[in-house]
Enzyme design. Sequence first.
Site, PDB file in Angstrom:
ATOM      1  N   LYS A  67       0.842  -1.194  -0.100  1.00  0.00           N
ATOM      2  CA  LYS A  67       0.187  -0.006   0.177  1.00  0.00           C
ATOM      3  C   LYS A  67       0.653   1.335   0.078  1.00  0.00           C
ATOM      4  O   LYS A  67       0.547   2.406  -0.723  1.00  0.00           O
ATOM      5  CB  LYS A  67      -1.067  -0.140   1.305  1.00  0.00           C
ATOM      6  N   ASP A 104     -10.560   3.917   1.940  1.00  0.00           N
ATOM      7  CA  ASP A 104     -10.840   3.293   2.969  1.00  0.00           C
ATOM      8  C   ASP A 104     -11.847   4.523   3.813  1.00  0.00           C
ATOM      9  O   ASP A 104     -12.861   4.267   4.331  1.00  0.00           O
ATOM     10  CB  ASP A 104      -9.866   3.004   3.825  1.00  0.00           C
TER      11      ASP A 104
HETATM   12  P1  NAP Z   1      -3.624  -2.375  13.182  1.00  0.00           P
HETATM   13  O1  NAP Z   1      -2.721  -1.469  12.413  1.00  0.00           O
HETATM   14  O2  NAP Z   1      -2.952  -3.482  13.536  1.00  0.00           O
HETATM   15  O3  NAP Z   1      -4.010  -1.535  14.398  1.00  0.00           O
HETATM   16  C1  NAP Z   1      -4.839  -2.624  15.359  1.00  0.00           C
HETATM   17  C2  NAP Z   1      -5.244  -1.547  16.351  1.00  0.00           C
HETATM   18  O4  NAP Z   1      -6.049  -2.611  17.447  1.00  0.00           O
HETATM   19  C3  NAP Z   1      -4.178  -0.741  17.338  1.00  0.00           C
HETATM   20  O5  NAP Z   1      -4.947   0.578  17.694  1.00  0.00           O
HETATM   21  C4  NAP Z   1      -4.132  -1.708  18.437  1.00  0.00           C
HETATM   22  O6  NAP Z   1      -3.526  -1.062  19.757  1.00  0.00           O
HETATM   23  C5  NAP Z   1      -5.644  -2.157  18.773  1.00  0.00           C
HETATM   24  N1  NAP Z   1      -5.397  -3.419  19.593  1.00  0.00           N
HETATM   25  C6  NAP Z   1      -4.981  -4.758  19.056  1.00  0.00           C
HETATM   26  N2  NAP Z   1      -5.260  -5.734  20.058  1.00  0.00           N
HETATM   27  C7  NAP Z   1      -5.631  -5.037  21.248  1.00  0.00           C
HETATM   28  C8  NAP Z   1      -5.999  -5.307  22.467  1.00  0.00           C
HETATM   29  N3  NAP Z   1      -5.614  -6.600  22.943  1.00  0.00           N
HETATM   30  N4  NAP Z   1      -6.207  -4.303  23.548  1.00  0.00           N
HETATM   31  C9  NAP Z   1      -6.623  -3.081  23.128  1.00  0.00           C
HETATM   32  N5  NAP Z   1      -6.051  -2.616  21.772  1.00  0.00           N
HETATM   33  C10 NAP Z   1      -5.588  -3.593  20.849  1.00  0.00           C
HETATM   34  O7  NAP Z   1      -4.857  -2.852  12.403  1.00  0.00           O
HETATM   35  P2  NAP Z   1      -5.804  -1.915  11.357  1.00  0.00           P
HETATM   36  O8  NAP Z   1      -5.400  -2.145  10.034  1.00  0.00           O
HETATM   37  O9  NAP Z   1      -5.887  -0.567  12.033  1.00  0.00           O
HETATM   38  O10 NAP Z   1      -7.282  -2.775  11.482  1.00  0.00           O
HETATM   39  C11 NAP Z   1      -7.979  -2.775  12.540  1.00  0.00           C
HETATM   40  C12 NAP Z   1      -9.152  -3.494  12.539  1.00  0.00           C
HETATM   41  O11 NAP Z   1     -10.038  -2.823  11.617  1.00  0.00           O
HETATM   42  C13 NAP Z   1      -8.908  -4.826  11.906  1.00  0.00           C
HETATM   43  O12 NAP Z   1     -10.037  -5.831  12.693  1.00  0.00           O
HETATM   44  C14 NAP Z   1      -9.240  -4.928  10.602  1.00  0.00           C
HETATM   45  O13 NAP Z   1      -9.915  -6.158   9.996  1.00  0.00           O
HETATM   46  C15 NAP Z   1     -10.559  -3.697  10.559  1.00  0.00           C
HETATM   47  N6  NAP Z   1     -10.702  -3.173   9.110  1.00  0.00           N
HETATM   48  C16 NAP Z   1     -11.895  -3.071   8.626  1.00  0.00           C
HETATM   49  C17 NAP Z   1     -12.303  -2.560   7.542  1.00  0.00           C
HETATM   50  C18 NAP Z   1     -13.383  -2.459   6.998  1.00  0.00           C
HETATM   51  O14 NAP Z   1     -13.621  -2.120   5.616  1.00  0.00           O
HETATM   52  N7  NAP Z   1     -14.550  -2.618   7.561  1.00  0.00           N
HETATM   53  C19 NAP Z   1     -10.906  -1.675   6.903  1.00  0.00           C
HETATM   54  C20 NAP Z   1      -9.908  -1.743   7.474  1.00  0.00           C
HETATM   55  C21 NAP Z   1      -9.622  -2.515   8.505  1.00  0.00           C
HETATM   56  P3  NAP Z   1      -2.070  -0.765  19.750  1.00  0.00           P
HETATM   57  O15 NAP Z   1      -1.543   0.488  19.100  1.00  0.00           O
HETATM   58  O16 NAP Z   1      -1.987  -0.562  21.419  1.00  0.00           O
HETATM   59  O17 NAP Z   1      -1.399  -2.157  19.621  1.00  0.00           O
END
Ligand code: NAP
Length: 275
Positions: A67, A104
């Site tokens: 990306k 997004d």
């Molecule tokens: P990412 O960059 O890995 O970020 C993960 C986030 O979740 C961070 O803020 C992390 O906090 C937090 N987190 C993970 N485990 C945690 C825990 N046990 N307790 C508290 N906070 C926790 O992932 P991302 O790309 O942003 O994606 C996040 C979610 O959005 C995923 O489930 C993904 O599938 C979903 N998503 C959906 C769409 C859609 O079209 N609906 C699009 C994009 C993403 P820390 O910084 O403290 O690690």
Amino acid sequence: MKIPLAGVIGHPIGHSKSPRLHGHWLKFYGISGHYVPLDVAAGDFERVLRTLPLAGFVGANVTIPHKEVAVSLADEVTERAARMGSANTLVFHPDGRISADSTDGYGFIQNIKAARPEWKADQGPAMVFGAGGAARAVIDSLLEEGVPELRLANRTRARAEALAHTFGPKVRVIDWDAPRIGLNGAVTVVNTTSLGMSGQPPFDVPLRGLQPGAIATDLVYTPLDTSFLIAAAAAGAKTVDGLGMLLHQAVPGFEAWFGQRPDVTDALRDVMLRP
Ligand code: NAP
């Protein structure tokens, strides 16, 4: 005339639901094109990108790990993709130019508007949980929609601080353990963490202070009824699930590649929810 081709480039790519999504639209609109998954390792990305147009590709989605590099290789980058520093949608133009967009945030906003037409982002503060990659697009799009104040809580506070620094004074960092102050009066509440996703721990941050009638939306869509949305509904919020974001973010790409603006329908949701 060549049959138009598009696809999603990533590594790994087997999990991607984009072929199913675009495949449904191609069939529904009777377009003689194809959309395929392309498993491309990081070191091969540029070579593949330069070759695809020669093989009839009119564009592609890009996902992890391509990306960011996609933005640096594109000839034209939309403002929102430049702000993100990453792209998920590429268009290959007949003259050889490649343009890059990040959709997004667009998908996030369109999903709420489609489900809750009365929602206006500028009517009050937003509270966002999470400061990962997806949060960036959510914050950017909410600020573009005129959110007056955006409160941001993340388990790792430093990541929230970094985003606040990037996005400026409208973003205020809130303690992950004391979200009440951020929820108080918020009209939009968003979970961008992966908490609540199948296989992950549930979202169990207390939602005390959440204003009844606020819009609560989750980016997680497996399951559709997440622990966050269940808790938000119990507190009187109007909920919006995360599947629509995935569907709406795909609209600009499909339109650019195949010349038809596709609709996000219940039939499409049903197709995407099939095992
Ligand atoms: P990412 O960059 O890995 O970020 C993960 C986030 O979740 C961070 O803020 C992390 O906090 C937090 N987190 C993970 N485990 C945690 C825990 N046990 N307790 C508290 N906070 C926790 O992932 P991302 O790309 O942003 O994606 C996040 C979610 O959005 C995923 O489930 C993904 O599938 C979903 N998503 C959906 C769409 C859609 O079209 N609906 C699009 C994009 C993403 P820390 O910084 O403290 O690690």
